[in-house]
Design a protein around this motif. Structure first.
Motif, PDB file in Angstrom:
ATOM      1  N   SER A 146     -11.486  13.323  11.653  1.00  0.00           N
ATOM      2  CA  SER A 146     -11.852  13.875  12.956  1.00  0.00           C
ATOM      3  C   SER A 146     -10.720  13.602  13.946  1.00  0.00           C
ATOM      4  CB  SER A 146     -13.144  13.216  13.437  1.00  0.00           C
ATOM      5  OG  SER A 146     -12.923  11.833  13.670  1.00  0.00           O
TER       6      SER A 146
ATOM      7  N   GLU B 278     -10.803  11.971  16.602  1.00  0.00           N
ATOM      8  CA  GLU B 278     -10.850  10.569  17.018  1.00  0.00           C
ATOM      9  C   GLU B 278     -10.226   9.656  15.958  1.00  0.00           C
ATOM     10  OE1 GLU B 278     -13.381  12.629  16.954  1.00  0.00           O
ATOM     11  OE2 GLU B 278     -13.710  12.984  19.107  1.00  0.00           O
ATOM     12  N   GLU B 279     -10.560   9.920  14.696  1.00  0.00           N
ATOM     13  CA  GLU B 279      -9.972   9.115  13.624  1.00  0.00           C
ATOM     14  C   GLU B 279      -8.466   9.324  13.563  1.00  0.00           C
ATOM     15  OE1 GLU B 279     -13.556   8.841  10.309  1.00  0.00           O
ATOM     16  OE2 GLU B 279     -12.302  10.636  10.394  1.00  0.00           O
TER      17      GLU B 279
ATOM     18  N   THR C 247     -10.808   2.029  13.161  1.00  0.00           N
ATOM     19  CA  THR C 247      -9.630   2.543  13.881  1.00  0.00           C
ATOM     20  C   THR C 247      -8.691   1.445  14.299  1.00  0.00           C
ATOM     21  OG1 THR C 247     -10.853   2.459  15.962  1.00  0.00           O
ATOM     22  CG2 THR C 247     -10.900   4.540  14.741  1.00  0.00           C
TER      23      THR C 247
END
Length: 406
Positions: A263, A265-266, A401
């Motif tokens: 994603s 965000e990742e 993360t």
């Protein structure tokens, strides 16, 4: 009475002459050997050779002195002479065998020839020479004691050639195999070989005429007939040692259920990993394609922009190996990280590379360090190892993360 006294004097003279010859010979020739300090002097004036040569003197004195014993019947003279000649031949044969042994010892002892000894051992040739010397000596001694010509015995042995070939079959095959192994440089002392069919897995400690000794890793000794090394196959690890690197080819079996597209965000959470910067730069270059090209092949452009966590982890593992100081990067040392065909035990991610050392303990330490690190960072990419019986069930840990680059 005179005959017995003469025989006693002859025997005593022979014993004293043999003792004096040995004492003087060792004293004089040792000094000459220490003065010359050459290879041939060390061989020809070896202590065992000198002692054995001195034992020839008594039999020679008896052989020629018995002719002067008065009143001794001719048949006894012939018998004593033949026995003395037989002893002379026996000791001369032992002298030649000791010379061959001294030659082998000098060849193995010479510091300048240590590498040559491992490559071309002469032990099998020495043993063959001793076998031939002993065979001829036995024929001559028997012929002398029987007071017959040696040619008569040799002609009889010719008729027994089939029996002799059967008796010495293994010796003949082993000698031929030893010559082929040496001339083709297929085996050396110190080589690590594997021969599962005879239970051998270790270092070669001795190459003889009939046998090759291998010390296994459990310190047991496996003795292999030399001819079997030519008729059967075996693995020699010498090439690995000569190359200076040892191969790592192991896989991490990943759970295929944890592979997914990253994603945004990742992707952003992995942007600060130093080892992945070249990989992201390459992917960002694909995103900078001209609009016309994207319009012409929208499917390919979209596919190019999609990155899975597995692809990111492969790039990370490759960069980690490239930067590892103990991984070899020389000619012929391939380095790659690849996914293999999916199996019932997961998705194999194989690491193929070479260490820059062949020392077993160091090799295992490097291999363990690499896999410990990669297994440890798997959760940071949202990946897990496959386990047949897992406590996770269908619930997998979330992607992390907070990745810290090595």
């Amino acid at each position: 009475m005179q005959m017995l006294a003469s025989l006693c004097v002859l025997a005593l003279t022979a014993l004293v002459a043999g003792w004096l010859t040995q004492w003087l010979g060792l004293k004089v020739f040792r000094r000459m050997r220490d003065t010359l300090r050459t290879g041939w002097a060390q061989i020809l004036m070896h202590d065992k050779v000198l002692r054995r040569l001195a034992k020839v003197v008594p039999s020679l004195i008896v052989q020629f002195g018995v002719q002067g014993v008065p009143h001794l019947e001719p048949r006894w003279t012939t018998l004593i002479t033949n026995v003395a000649v037989a002893f002379t031949l026996y000791h001369l044969a032992r002298v030649l065998c000791d010379l061959l042994n001294a030659t082998n010892e000098a060849h193995e002892r010479d510091e300048a020839r240590k590498a040559a000894v491992q490559t071309h051992s002469i032990k099998s040739y020495v043993q063959l020479g001793k076998l031939l010397v002993c065979s001829f000596a036995v024929v001559l001694i028997v012929a002398t004691l029987m007071d017959r010509s040696p040619l008569l015995l040799l002609s009889g042995l010719g008729a027994m050639s089939a029996v002799l070939m059967l008796v010495f079959k293994d010796t003949i095959l082993s000698f031929v195999a030893g010559v082929q192994l040496g001339s083709n440089d297929m085996l050396r002392v110190g080589d690590w070989i594997e021969m599962p069919q005879v239970g051998a897995d270790g270092f070669v400690t001795d190459i003889a005429l009939n046998t090759v000794k291998v010390q296994n890793w459990d310190k047991t000794i496996t003795t292999i007939p030399t001819w079997r090394l030519m008729t059967d196959s075996f693995k020699n690890w010498r090439g690995m040692f000569d190359s200076g690197g040892r191969r790592i080819m192991r896989s991490l079996n990943l759970d295929a259920n944890t592979v997914h597209l990253l994603s945004p965000e990742e992707r952003a959470g992995m942007g600060h990993i130093a080892l992945l910067q070249p990989y992201w730069s390459e992917r960002d270059g694909l995103q900078a394609m001209p609009g016309a090209a994207e319009a012409a092949m929208p499917t390919q452009a979209i596919a190019a922009h999609q990155v899975t966590n597995l692809a990111a982890f492969k790039a990370y593992a490759y960069a980690y190996l490239m930067g590892h100081p103990r991984i070899g990067k020389g000619p012929g040392m391939f380095l790659m990280v690849r996914t293999m065909e999916t199996s019932p035990t997961g998705l194999p991610l194989q690491l193929f590379c070479y260490t820059n050392t062949t020392v077993w303990v160091e090799y295992e330490g490097i291999q363990g360090e690499i896999f410990d690190h990669l297994i440890g960072v798997l959760p940071q990419f949202g990946l897990t190892l496959y386990q047949r019986s897992s406590d996770y069930g269908t619930h997998y840990p979330p992607a992390r993360t907070d990745v810290v680059a090595r």
